[in-house]
Design a protein around this motif. Structure first.
Motif, short mmCIF file in Angstrom:
data_model
loop_
_atom_site.label_atom_id
_atom_site.label_comp_id
_atom_site.label_asym_id
_atom_site.label_seq_id
_atom_site.Cartn_x
_atom_site.Cartn_y
_atom_site.Cartn_z
N MET A 40 23.26 -0.21 4.70
CA MET A 40 23.11 -1.66 4.66
C MET A 40 24.11 -2.29 3.70
O MET A 40 24.67 -3.36 3.98
CB MET A 40 21.69 -2.05 4.27
N HIS A 43 27.58 -2.92 5.19
CA HIS A 43 27.60 -4.04 6.13
C HIS A 43 27.54 -5.37 5.39
O HIS A 43 28.15 -6.36 5.84
CB HIS A 43 26.43 -3.92 7.10
N LEU A 44 26.83 -5.41 4.28
CA LEU A 44 26.80 -6.64 3.50
C LEU A 44 28.17 -6.90 2.88
O LEU A 44 28.60 -8.07 2.82
CB LEU A 44 25.74 -6.55 2.40
N LYS A 47 30.18 -8.63 5.46
CA LYS A 47 29.77 -10.02 5.66
C LYS A 47 30.32 -10.91 4.55
O LYS A 47 30.82 -12.02 4.83
CB LYS A 47 28.23 -10.09 5.67
N CYS A 206 15.47 -1.40 9.28
CA CYS A 206 16.83 -1.77 9.67
C CYS A 206 17.51 -0.57 10.33
O CYS A 206 17.32 0.58 9.91
CB CYS A 206 17.60 -2.22 8.43
N SER A 248 23.06 -6.29 11.68
CA SER A 248 23.74 -7.59 11.54
C SER A 248 22.74 -8.71 11.30
O SER A 248 23.01 -9.66 10.56
CB SER A 248 24.60 -7.89 12.76
N GLU A 250 19.75 -8.23 9.82
CA GLU A 250 19.22 -8.01 8.46
C GLU A 250 20.19 -8.56 7.42
O GLU A 250 19.80 -9.23 6.45
CB GLU A 250 18.99 -6.52 8.23
N VAL A 251 21.48 -8.30 7.62
CA VAL A 251 22.50 -8.75 6.67
C VAL A 251 22.61 -10.27 6.68
O VAL A 251 22.83 -10.89 5.63
CB VAL A 251 23.85 -8.08 6.99
N TYR A 255 22.41 -12.78 3.50
CA TYR A 255 23.43 -13.81 3.25
C TYR A 255 22.80 -15.19 3.08
O TYR A 255 23.18 -15.95 2.18
CB TYR A 255 24.46 -13.81 4.38
#
Length: 344
Positions: A40, A43-44, A47, A206, A248, A250-251, A255
Motif C-alpha cells: 500500500m 501505491h501511496l 499517488k 486491500c 487505487s 484505498e489510496v 489522499y
C-alpha cells in the motif's frame, strides 16, 4: 515497511534537527511515508508524486522492497532505510520539512506478523510514537494507517467507527490487532495533549498489484492457486465474509484524508461495503481466471473473524470518498500482475 527490531536500549527520539531549507522544492509539499516500500505504501507514493509532492520514503525492508519504487526519480522520492523503532540515523535527522506524515509501517498479513510478532508490536507502539514525534516536530498533519482488525471478531455488522470491537488480547492475532489498537490510543493522546492534526484510517482487505504471492492473505492465495491450477484453499466452511477494496480506491481514501481540512481527531473506515462470503469470492476468482472452481477445505485459524463489512457513511460524508473499482476489474488487474510475477 515491516516492523523493526526495537532494541530496548535504543535512545528515545526527543529532538530533530532542521538543517537547511528545501532546495528546488519551494513550491512542492513534502510527505513522509513510513512503510513506503510495501504494497500500500508504494501505491501511496505514486499517488502523491502524481500530485506534486516530494516524498521521503522510509522503510526497514522487513516485508517491503525498494523495487516497488524503482520507477521514481530521486528528485521526486528520497529513499531512507530506517527501522522506525530505533533512534534515527543522520539522514533522517537531516529531514528539513514535512507537511504530512503517513504511518503505514507494519507487517499486515498473518504469515508476516506471526513471523515478526514482537517486531509488529514494537512498530505499532514505539514506531507509532516516533512517527508522531516526527509529525509534531514539523507541525505536520498525521495519518495513522490502522486496520479493520481493531474490530476483532465483530459482534455487529456492518462495523462503524463507533464500534469498540471484540478482540482476544492473548490470541495469536493479538500482536497485530492489539498493536494497532494501541497505535490508535497513543495517536489520540498526541491529538488531545499536543493538538496534533491527525486522522485515523481503518483499512479493510486491500488488494491489488505489488502484493506478495506468498503473502498468505486470501487474495494472493486464491490468485496464485488459480494460476497454478491448484484447488483454492478455503478455511472453515467458507461462509465467513470479507469486503475487498482495490488498492487505487484505498489510496484515494488516504489522499482525501491528507488534503481535507477540519478533520483532526477523526476516525474513518476505508473499505468496500460490498460483503462477500469466502466461497462467493472463490467463485469470482475462478470466473476471472477462466478455470473451474475447485476448493480444498482446511480448519479455520484461531480468532479468524467471521465477518468483515465496513460502514463507510462517514467517509462518504466528510471525505467525499467511496470505492469505484468493481471486484471483477480489480481482480483482472491483480491477475495480470501475478502472471507477470510468476512468469506466465
Amino acid at each position: 515497511m515491516g516492523s523493526g527490531t526495537g532494541a530496548s536500549d535504543a535512545k528515545p527520539m526527543t529532538s530533530w534537527s532542521t538543517l537547511g531549507k528545501r532546495k528546488g522544492r519551494e513550491s512542492m509539499k513534502t510527505a513522509i511515508i513510513t512503510g513506503a516500500a510495501g504494497f500500500m505504501g508504494s501505491h501511496l507514493v505514486d499517488k502523491l508524486v502524481e500530485n506534486d509532492y516530494f516524498v521521503v520514503a522510509i522503510d526497514n525492508l522487513a516485508t517491503g522492497t525498494w523495487d516497488n519504487l524503482k520507477h521514481h526519480r530521486d528528485e521526486h522520492v528520497k529513499r531512507l532505510t530506517w527501522d522506525i523503532t530505533e533512534y534515527p540515523p543522520d539522514d533522517v535527522l537531516s529531514i528539513d520539512q514535512a507537511d504530512v506524515v503517513v504511518h503505514l509501517a507494519s507487517a499486515a498479513s498473518p504469515i508476516h506478523y506471526r513471523r515478526l510478532a514482537l517486531e509488529t508490536l514494537r512498530v505499532n507502539s514505539i514506531g507509532t510514537e516516533n512517527a508522531l514525534k516526527l509529525a509534531r516536530k514539523f507541525q505536520a498533519r498525521f495519518i495513522l494507517g490502522s486496520t479493520s482488525e481493531v474490530y476483532g471478531d465483530p459482534q455487529v455488522s456492518p462495523q462503524s467507527e463507533t464500534y469498540w470491537g471484540h478482540v482476544n488480547p492473548n490470541g495469536e492475532r493479538a500482536c497485530y490487532d492489539e498493536g494497532k489498537r494501541y497505535g490508535e490510543a497513543i495517536a489520540m493522546e498526541y491529538h488531545r495533549q499536543f493538538g496534533l492534526d491527525l486522522r485515523i484510517l481503518r483499512f479493510f482487505n486491500c488488494y491489488g498489484p505489488r502484493m506478495q504471492s506468498e503473502d498468505g492473505r486470501v487474495v494472493p492465495n486464491f490468485v496464485r492457486q488459480a494460476l497454478e491450477g491448484k484447488p483454492l484453499t478455503v478455511y472453515g466452511d467458507g461462509q465467513q465474509t470479507r469486503s475487498f477494496c482495490y488498492v487505487s480506491d484505498e489510496v484515494e481514501g488516504i489522499y482525501q484524508a491528507i488534503i481535507r481540512d477540519g478533520l483532526s481527531g477523526e476516525v474513518f473506515n476505508i473499505g468496500n461495503p460490498e460483503e462477500r462470503t469466502i466461497l462467493n469470492f472463490a467463485q469470482a476468482v475462478a470466473k476471472v481466471a477462466g478455470v473451474p472452481l475447485y476448493t480444498e477445505f482446511r480448519p479455520l485459524p484461531a480468532d479468524d473473524p467471521t465477518n468483515r463489512c465496513p460502514n463507510i457513511d462517514k467517509a462518504k460524508k466528510y471525505l467525499g470518498w467511496s470505492p469505484k473499482v468493481s471486484l471483477e476489474e480489480g481482480l483482472e488487474k491483480t491477475f495480470a500482475y501475478f502472471k507477470e510475477q510468476l512468469g506466465q
